[in-house]
Design a protein around this motif. Structure first.
Motif, PDB file in Angstrom:
ATOM      1  N   LEU A   1      82.010  44.762   4.507  1.00 37.56           N
ATOM      2  CA  LEU A   1      81.602  45.848   5.395  1.00 37.56           C
ATOM      3  C   LEU A   1      80.953  45.238   6.619  1.00 37.56           C
ATOM      4  CD1 LEU A   1      80.906  48.791   6.194  1.00 37.56           C
ATOM      5  CD2 LEU A   1      78.832  48.569   4.801  1.00 37.56           C
ATOM      6  N   GLN A   2      81.542  45.512   7.775  1.00 37.44           N
ATOM      7  CA  GLN A   2      80.929  45.115   9.038  1.00 37.44           C
ATOM      8  C   GLN A   2      80.186  46.343   9.565  1.00 37.44           C
ATOM      9  OE1 GLN A   2      83.252  42.886  12.031  1.00 37.44           O
ATOM     10  NE2 GLN A   2      82.469  44.323  13.559  1.00 37.44           N
ATOM     11  N   LEU A   3      78.889  46.276   9.519  1.00 37.04           N
ATOM     12  CA  LEU A   3      78.064  47.449   9.826  1.00 37.04           C
ATOM     13  C   LEU A   3      77.282  47.210  11.102  1.00 37.04           C
ATOM     14  CD1 LEU A   3      77.115  50.222   8.744  1.00 37.04           C
ATOM     15  CD2 LEU A   3      75.219  49.011   7.642  1.00 37.04           C
TER      16      LEU A   3
ATOM     17  N   HIS B   1      75.787  43.614  11.122  1.00 34.80           N
ATOM     18  CA  HIS B   1      75.455  43.002   9.830  1.00 34.80           C
ATOM     19  C   HIS B   1      76.681  43.077   8.911  1.00 34.80           C
ATOM     20  CE1 HIS B   1      71.109  42.997  10.829  1.00 34.80           C
ATOM     21  NE2 HIS B   1      71.415  44.106  11.478  1.00 34.80           N
ATOM     22  N   TYR B   2      76.763  42.115   7.991  1.00 29.05           N
ATOM     23  CA  TYR B   2      77.912  42.045   7.084  1.00 29.05           C
ATOM     24  C   TYR B   2      77.426  42.154   5.637  1.00 29.05           C
ATOM     25  CZ  TYR B   2      80.592  40.434  11.106  1.00 29.05           C
ATOM     26  OH  TYR B   2      81.204  40.334  12.332  1.00 29.05           O
ATOM     27  N   PHE B   3      78.169  42.919   4.894  1.00 30.70           N
ATOM     28  CA  PHE B   3      77.929  43.042   3.449  1.00 30.70           C
ATOM     29  C   PHE B   3      79.230  42.722   2.729  1.00 30.70           C
ATOM     30  CE2 PHE B   3      75.009  45.791   5.652  1.00 30.70           C
ATOM     31  CZ  PHE B   3      73.790  45.558   5.013  1.00 30.70           C
ATOM     32  N   LYS B   4      79.148  41.864   1.729  1.00 26.25           N
ATOM     33  CA  LYS B   4      80.356  41.445   1.006  1.00 26.25           C
ATOM     34  C   LYS B   4      80.203  41.721  -0.482  1.00 26.25           C
ATOM     35  CE  LYS B   4      82.203  37.910   4.105  1.00 26.25           C
ATOM     36  NZ  LYS B   4      82.786  36.546   4.183  1.00 26.25           N
TER      37      LYS B   4
ATOM     38  N   ASP C   1      69.830  54.603   5.881  1.00 28.01           N
ATOM     39  CA  ASP C   1      70.573  54.061   4.745  1.00 28.01           C
ATOM     40  C   ASP C   1      72.061  54.231   4.995  1.00 28.01           C
ATOM     41  OD1 ASP C   1      68.217  53.505   3.521  1.00 28.01           O
ATOM     42  OD2 ASP C   1      68.201  55.283   2.245  1.00 28.01           O
ATOM     43  N   TYR C   2      72.819  53.245   4.583  1.00 25.09           N
ATOM     44  CA  TYR C   2      74.269  53.365   4.728  1.00 25.09           C
ATOM     45  C   TYR C   2      74.820  54.287   3.639  1.00 25.09           C
ATOM     46  CZ  TYR C   2      79.204  52.326   4.617  1.00 25.09           C
ATOM     47  OH  TYR C   2      80.565  52.447   4.628  1.00 25.09           O
ATOM     48  N   SER C   3      75.696  55.193   4.051  1.00 27.11           N
ATOM     49  CA  SER C   3      76.328  56.110   3.086  1.00 27.11           C
ATOM     50  C   SER C   3      77.762  56.387   3.528  1.00 27.11           C
ATOM     51  CB  SER C   3      75.539  57.420   2.980  1.00 27.11           C
ATOM     52  OG  SER C   3      75.445  58.054   4.247  1.00 27.11           O
ATOM     53  N   GLY C   4      78.468  55.313   3.920  1.00 30.38           N
ATOM     54  CA  GLY C   4      79.820  55.469   4.437  1.00 30.38           C
ATOM     55  C   GLY C   4      80.868  55.512   3.347  1.00 30.38           C
ATOM     56  N   SER C   5      82.101  55.423   3.759  1.00 35.11           N
ATOM     57  CA  SER C   5      83.245  55.580   2.860  1.00 35.11           C
ATOM     58  C   SER C   5      83.676  54.282   2.196  1.00 35.11           C
ATOM     59  CB  SER C   5      84.432  56.146   3.660  1.00 35.11           C
ATOM     60  OG  SER C   5      84.768  55.268   4.723  1.00 35.11           O
TER      61      SER C   5
ATOM     62  N   PHE D   1      79.946  51.045  -0.344  1.00 39.21           N
ATOM     63  CA  PHE D   1      78.749  50.222  -0.362  1.00 39.21           C
ATOM     64  C   PHE D   1      77.528  51.145  -0.359  1.00 39.21           C
ATOM     65  CE2 PHE D   1      81.674  47.016   1.170  1.00 39.21           C
ATOM     66  CZ  PHE D   1      81.170  45.840   0.631  1.00 39.21           C
ATOM     67  N   SER D   2      76.467  50.700  -0.926  1.00 42.07           N
ATOM     68  CA  SER D   2      75.230  51.474  -0.880  1.00 42.07           C
ATOM     69  C   SER D   2      74.044  50.548  -0.622  1.00 42.07           C
ATOM     70  CB  SER D   2      75.013  52.228  -2.190  1.00 42.07           C
ATOM     71  OG  SER D   2      75.026  51.331  -3.284  1.00 42.07           O
ATOM     72  N   PRO D   3      74.085  49.819   0.472  1.00 45.46           N
ATOM     73  CA  PRO D   3      72.990  48.881   0.777  1.00 45.46           C
ATOM     74  C   PRO D   3      71.781  49.627   1.338  1.00 45.46           C
ATOM     75  CG  PRO D   3      74.639  48.777   2.489  1.00 45.46           C
ATOM     76  CD  PRO D   3      75.155  49.755   1.466  1.00 45.46           C
ATOM     77  N   GLU D   4      70.928  50.127   0.465  1.00 41.82           N
ATOM     78  CA  GLU D   4      69.764  50.873   0.930  1.00 41.82           C
ATOM     79  C   GLU D   4      68.840  50.019   1.793  1.00 41.82           C
ATOM     80  OE1 GLU D   4      67.863  52.496  -2.456  1.00 41.82           O
ATOM     81  OE2 GLU D   4      69.466  53.926  -2.900  1.00 41.82           O
ATOM     82  N   GLN D   5      68.976  48.710   1.702  1.00 43.09           N
ATOM     83  CA  GLN D   5      68.125  47.834   2.493  1.00 43.09           C
ATOM     84  C   GLN D   5      68.414  47.908   3.988  1.00 43.09           C
ATOM     85  OE1 GLN D   5      70.475  46.884   0.382  1.00 43.09           O
ATOM     86  NE2 GLN D   5      71.455  44.926   0.928  1.00 43.09           N
ATOM     87  N   THR D   6      69.434  48.634   4.386  1.00 43.85           N
ATOM     88  CA  THR D   6      69.730  48.754   5.825  1.00 43.85           C
ATOM     89  C   THR D   6      68.601  49.430   6.572  1.00 43.85           C
ATOM     90  OG1 THR D   6      70.926  50.830   5.399  1.00 43.85           O
ATOM     91  CG2 THR D   6      72.226  48.797   5.499  1.00 43.85           C
TER      92      THR D   6
END
Length: 203
Positions: free
Chosen positions: A55-57, A37-40, A17-21, A24-29
């Motif tokens: 977020l460019q992850l 992957h990109y999250f907007k 799971d993403y837990s960065g600064s 964002f909290s996209p648990e679907q990662t």
């Protein structure tokens, strides 16, 4: 007013799971494949203007290393981080080590180890009819592909030649018992590997 776009970069391990600064909290990662992957997220500033947070992850791939090695049954194996005691039974075995990479991600090291059989010719035998050590034998000979077995006396005279298979020797030659002394053997496998040594008849 101009539209504001803020770009964040981050990296996580596969199935995490993403837990960065970047808030964002996209648990679907945890279900995404490795790669970028990109999250907007579109936000509205105090002045009523939209801004975009991206977020460019990068999701690191699961690392697995596969290694093949070959040893004899009486040998230990000490390599690639594995520490394996001698394996008495010939065959092919798989060993696994679960590790952490330098990034803290899970990884797997897989070792496929082929264990070759080892033969053990008797060092002596006593053909006296007491039912104990009456014949000269080769332990594990049935586990190898045998080409031939030759037995010589101490004067290099060929006494016994067996091809393709081996039958334990009773110490007889041309109907006569051979005397107590040392004898030599040559064992040749179909692979070309040879074993040379000697044994003793005790009467």
């Amino acid at each position: 007013f101009t539209q504001l776009e803020v770009l964040f970069y981050d990296t996580i391990c596969l199935y995490s799971d993403y837990s960065g600064s970047a808030d964002f909290s996209p648990e679907q990662t945890r279900y995404l494949p490795s790669g970028t992957h990109y999250f907007k997220e579109t936000l509205t500033a105090d002045g009523g203007c939209d801004s975009i947070k991206t977020l460019q992850l990068y999701i690191r791939p699961y690392e697995q290393s596969d290694t093949f090695a070959e040893i004899d049954a009486d040998q230990p194996f000490r390599d690639y981080g594995f520490n394996i005691s001698p394996h008495p039974i010939a065959g092919e075995y798989t060993f696994k080590r679960y590790l952490k990479t330098q990034y803290g991600c899970d990884s797997l090291s897989v070792l496929t180890l082929k264990v070759n059989p080892v033969i053990y010719p008797d060092k002596f035998f006593s053909p006296n009819g007491d039912g104990k050590n009456d014949v000269w034998n080769i332990r594990n000979i049935e586990q190898v592909e045998l080409k031939k077995v030759l037995i010589y006396d101490r004067f290099s005279k060929l006494l016994i030649e067996q091809k393709g298979s081996f039958k334990a020797w009773d110490g007889m030659y041309l109907g006569e018992p051979m005397p107590s002394t040392d004898y030599w053997y040559l064992i040749v496998l179909k692979s070309g590997k040879e074993f040379v040594g000697h044994f003793t008849i005790l009467r």
